[in-house]
Scaffold this active site. Structure first.
Site, PDB file in Angstrom:
ATOM      1  N   SER A  27      -1.931   5.105  -1.367  1.00  0.00           N
ATOM      2  CA  SER A  27      -1.087   6.448  -1.083  1.00  0.00           C
ATOM      3  C   SER A  27      -0.872   7.084  -2.442  1.00  0.00           C
ATOM      4  O   SER A  27      -0.946   8.139  -2.595  1.00  0.00           O
ATOM      5  CB  SER A  27      -0.257   6.347  -0.012  1.00  0.00           C
ATOM      6  OG  SER A  27      -0.493   6.020   1.067  1.00  0.00           O
ATOM      7  N   LYS A  84      13.935   6.960   0.164  1.00  0.00           N
ATOM      8  CA  LYS A  84      12.629   7.105  -0.408  1.00  0.00           C
ATOM      9  C   LYS A  84      12.153   8.345  -0.271  1.00  0.00           C
ATOM     10  O   LYS A  84      11.971   9.043   0.713  1.00  0.00           O
ATOM     11  CB  LYS A  84      11.658   6.112   0.413  1.00  0.00           C
ATOM     12  CG  LYS A  84      10.434   5.504  -0.482  1.00  0.00           C
ATOM     13  CD  LYS A  84       9.997   4.446   0.209  1.00  0.00           C
ATOM     14  CE  LYS A  84       8.515   3.937  -0.262  1.00  0.00           C
ATOM     15  NZ  LYS A  84       7.898   3.052   0.540  1.00  0.00           N
ATOM     16  N   ARG A  93      -4.518  -6.008  -0.548  1.00  0.00           N
ATOM     17  CA  ARG A  93      -5.595  -5.786  -1.514  1.00  0.00           C
ATOM     18  C   ARG A  93      -5.310  -6.682  -2.762  1.00  0.00           C
ATOM     19  O   ARG A  93      -5.498  -7.952  -2.342  1.00  0.00           O
ATOM     20  CB  ARG A  93      -5.066  -4.316  -2.151  1.00  0.00           C
ATOM     21  CG  ARG A  93      -5.588  -3.354  -1.370  1.00  0.00           C
ATOM     22  CD  ARG A  93      -4.982  -1.807  -1.391  1.00  0.00           C
ATOM     23  NE  ARG A  93      -3.556  -2.019  -1.202  1.00  0.00           N
ATOM     24  CZ  ARG A  93      -2.523  -1.089  -1.213  1.00  0.00           C
ATOM     25  NH1 ARG A  93      -2.965   0.060  -1.722  1.00  0.00           N
ATOM     26  NH2 ARG A  93      -1.299  -1.283  -0.718  1.00  0.00           N
ATOM     27  N   HIS A 151      -5.984   2.586   4.895  1.00  0.00           N
ATOM     28  CA  HIS A 151      -5.277   2.371   6.214  1.00  0.00           C
ATOM     29  C   HIS A 151      -6.185   2.199   7.314  1.00  0.00           C
ATOM     30  O   HIS A 151      -6.342   1.658   8.286  1.00  0.00           O
ATOM     31  CB  HIS A 151      -4.218   3.167   6.352  1.00  0.00           C
ATOM     32  CG  HIS A 151      -3.136   3.330   5.268  1.00  0.00           C
ATOM     33  ND1 HIS A 151      -2.908   4.426   4.603  1.00  0.00           N
ATOM     34  CD2 HIS A 151      -2.298   2.122   5.026  1.00  0.00           C
ATOM     35  CE1 HIS A 151      -1.561   4.081   3.833  1.00  0.00           C
ATOM     36  NE2 HIS A 151      -1.331   2.787   3.987  1.00  0.00           N
TER      37      HIS A 151
HETATM   38  P1  ADP Z   1       4.374   0.158   2.468  1.00  0.00           P
HETATM   39  O1  ADP Z   1       5.187   1.617   2.093  1.00  0.00           O
HETATM   40  O2  ADP Z   1       4.918  -0.591   3.152  1.00  0.00           O
HETATM   41  O3  ADP Z   1       3.723  -0.133   0.831  1.00  0.00           O
HETATM   42  P2  ADP Z   1       1.968   1.452   2.973  1.00  0.00           P
HETATM   43  O4  ADP Z   1       1.927   2.628   3.717  1.00  0.00           O
HETATM   44  O5  ADP Z   1       1.515   1.624   1.441  1.00  0.00           O
HETATM   45  O6  ADP Z   1       3.129   0.747   3.281  1.00  0.00           O
HETATM   46  O7  ADP Z   1       0.981   0.671   3.445  1.00  0.00           O
HETATM   47  C1  ADP Z   1       1.008  -0.007   4.721  1.00  0.00           C
HETATM   48  C2  ADP Z   1       0.027  -1.341   4.915  1.00  0.00           C
HETATM   49  O8  ADP Z   1      -1.196  -1.057   4.605  1.00  0.00           O
HETATM   50  C3  ADP Z   1       0.404  -2.401   3.791  1.00  0.00           C
HETATM   51  O9  ADP Z   1       0.449  -3.772   4.223  1.00  0.00           O
HETATM   52  C4  ADP Z   1      -0.462  -2.258   2.692  1.00  0.00           C
HETATM   53  O10 ADP Z   1      -0.925  -3.294   1.836  1.00  0.00           O
HETATM   54  C5  ADP Z   1      -1.814  -1.903   3.440  1.00  0.00           C
HETATM   55  N1  ADP Z   1      -2.784  -0.854   2.795  1.00  0.00           N
HETATM   56  C6  ADP Z   1      -2.612   0.075   2.045  1.00  0.00           C
HETATM   57  N2  ADP Z   1      -3.535   0.603   1.562  1.00  0.00           N
HETATM   58  C7  ADP Z   1      -4.502  -0.420   1.837  1.00  0.00           C
HETATM   59  C8  ADP Z   1      -5.938  -0.427   1.538  1.00  0.00           C
HETATM   60  N3  ADP Z   1      -6.495   0.353   0.602  1.00  0.00           N
HETATM   61  N4  ADP Z   1      -6.788  -1.674   1.806  1.00  0.00           N
HETATM   62  C9  ADP Z   1      -5.947  -2.596   2.756  1.00  0.00           C
HETATM   63  N5  ADP Z   1      -4.527  -2.408   3.142  1.00  0.00           N
HETATM   64  C10 ADP Z   1      -3.919  -1.437   2.715  1.00  0.00           C
END
Ligand code: ADP
Length: 167
Positions: A129, A42, A91, A18
Site C-alpha cells: 500500500s 496512524k 513478502r 492483498h
Molecule cells: P499492516 O498495516 O499490518 O502492515 P497491510 O495492510 O500492509 O497491514 O497488510 C496486511 C497483510 O497483508 C500483512 O500480512 C502483509 O504482509 C500482507 N501483504 C500486503 N501486501 C502483500 C503482498 N503484496 N503480498 C503478500 N502479502 C501482502
C-alpha cells in the site's frame, strides 16, 4: 484445512497483493474475515469507511468473505469472533521480522490462536500500500497493482496520475 480465518491489516488501500492472499486463502479456509484495523494514531490516506467499501467492491459478492473492522488489540477481536486462525501474507525479509514478532506476541496473548502465513505471489512481491500511495501521489501509474475501484479512488485523490504503466 477449512474453518474461518481473520485477515487483519491496514488495507490503506487494498492492493492486488492483498487480493492474491484472499483468493489463495479461500483455497485453504472455508471463510475469511478481512478486517480493517482502526488506529487513530496512524495517519491514513483513506478513512476506515472508504477502505471497507473499496475492499467490498473489489471482492464483490462472495458469501465466503466478510469485511469488518476492529480497534484495540487484535487478539481481543479474534477471541470475540470465535475464530482460531489469523491469516497474514509474507513478502521479503522485510516482512519477516515484523510478522514473526507479531505472531509470537499474539501467541503469547492467546495460545489457541495460530497465525498462518501465505507466501506472496511472485507478481506481488514488491507490491504494498505504501509504495502504491507514493507512486500515485507523485503522478505515477499504479494500474495493474490495485483493483479497479482503488485505481478510480486514487485518481480522484491524485488527478495528476498518469494512465499507462509499464506492467
Ligand atoms: P499492516 O498495516 O499490518 O502492515 P497491510 O495492510 O500492509 O497491514 O497488510 C496486511 C497483510 O497483508 C500483512 O500480512 C502483509 O504482509 C500482507 N501483504 C500486503 N501486501 C502483500 C503482498 N503484496 N503480498 C503478500 N502479502 C501482502
Amino acid at each position: 484445512m477449512g474453518g474461518v480465518a481473520v485477515y487483519p491489516g491496514s488495507f490503506d488501500p487494498i492492493t492486488n497483493g492483498h487480493m492474491d492472499i484472499i483468493e489463495r486463502g479461500l483455497g485453504v479456509f472455508d471463510k475469511i474475515i478481512v478486517t480493517v484495523g482502526i488506529n487513530p494514531n496512524k495517519k491514513t490516506l483513506f478513512s476506515v469507511e472508504e477502505r471497507i467499501s473499496m475492499i467490498r467492491e473489489a471482492i464483490g459478492k462472495n458469501p465466503r468473505v466478510e469485511v469488518d473492522s476492529f480497534s484495540g488489540l487484535l487478539i481481543n477481536y479474534v477471541e470475540k469472533s470465535g475464530v482460531h486462525c489469523l491469516l497474514r501474507g509474507l513478502r521479503a525479509m522485510s516482512d519477516f521480522e515484523y510478522e514473526f514478532q507479531m505472531a509470537l506476541m499474539n501467541r503469547r496473548l492467546n495460545r489457541n490462536i495460530e497465525t498462518v502465513f501465505l507466501m506472496t505471489g511472485a507478481r506481488w512481491f514488491f507490491c504494498n500500500s505504501g509504495i502504491v500511495k507514493e507512486a500515485a501521489a507523485l503522478g505515477g501509474s499504479v494500474e495493474g497493482m490495485v483493483p479497479g475501484v482503488v485505481l478510480k479512488k486514487l485518481k480522484q485523490k491524485f488527478p495528476g496520475m498518469v494512465k499507462k504503466s509499464g506492467i
